[in-house]
Design a protein around this motif. Sequence first.
Motif: not given
Length: 305
Positions: A117-137
């Motif tokens: 199945v082909i991944y949409s690359r939804k997370c491929a363009t997250l910014s460093p701050s978005e990554i940090l935020e999401k990593s909290k949960t």
Amino acid sequence: MVTGRFAPTPSGRLHLGNILCCMLAYLSARSQGGRFLLRIEDLDVPRCPRRLSLQCIEDLRWFGFRWDGPVLWQSERTEVYKSVLDDLENQGLTYPCFCTRADLHPELAPNLGDTQVIYSRKCATLSPSEILEKSKTRSPAIRLRVPNQEIRFMDILQGEVCENLERECGDFVIRRSDGLFGYQLAVVVDDAVSGMTEVVRGRDILTSTPRQIFLQRCLGYPQPRYAHIPLLTDAAGRRLSKRQRDADLSALARVYRPDQLLGLLAQAAGLQDEPRPATLEDLLPGFDWKKIPASEIRLPELDLS
Ligand code: GLU
């Protein structure tokens, strides 16, 4: 030096399909005067308890298989996989993916095969701050970014295989969100570290091979040659599974000797004309990939009465 291997995942007792694979891998390596290694792919420890791994080793010995050097246990190699992952991260080839299974479902592009199945690359363009935020949960999985590039190789049995990774596979997970390293990464690292020159395994894994070749190229590893063998079917042409009693070694070992079973497998695989009992040594001189069918290997009727 020619080096081959058998690399079972001991999530159940071995069946005759596994023994066929081990036999062909063994005969191929040994007939060239090469080394033969055993690797236990028990990365997923809860699914692959030690008890089953030890049973697997005992079954292989019962058939007469002998391997060079110690058994390699994937469950003991997490540090090595970690350092390879760091290498890929440093090359900018990976990104964290926070998608849950439920997130992924509406994202799935057309399903191109059984497992792809082909991944949409939804997370491929997250910014460093978005990554940090999401990593909290949520702790992320790590995906490898694949190029719009065709990976082509010549399989000893299946002929030329070609896959465009971006179109037909998509960015794939090399470490799961629970921290477990993916099969693709572990296999590539272990084969390279062991100096593997040939990989013999079931045709059900053929679709993984372009991803593994891409990983080898990213890491500067040599590419082994591949033989993807057909699945073993019963006399009626049905695929043998671990659950089927007719292929399970515990039932078979009560009725057959190992040389009888090897003889049956060798006949089914085209290595001898009759099902006469044979040891691995007996089969060595006549081994030739040209004799092995590419699409189906069918067992004769087994008598378990
Ligand atoms: N562990 C895999 C299996 O049992 C085989 C992996 C490989 O040979 O590369 O299906």
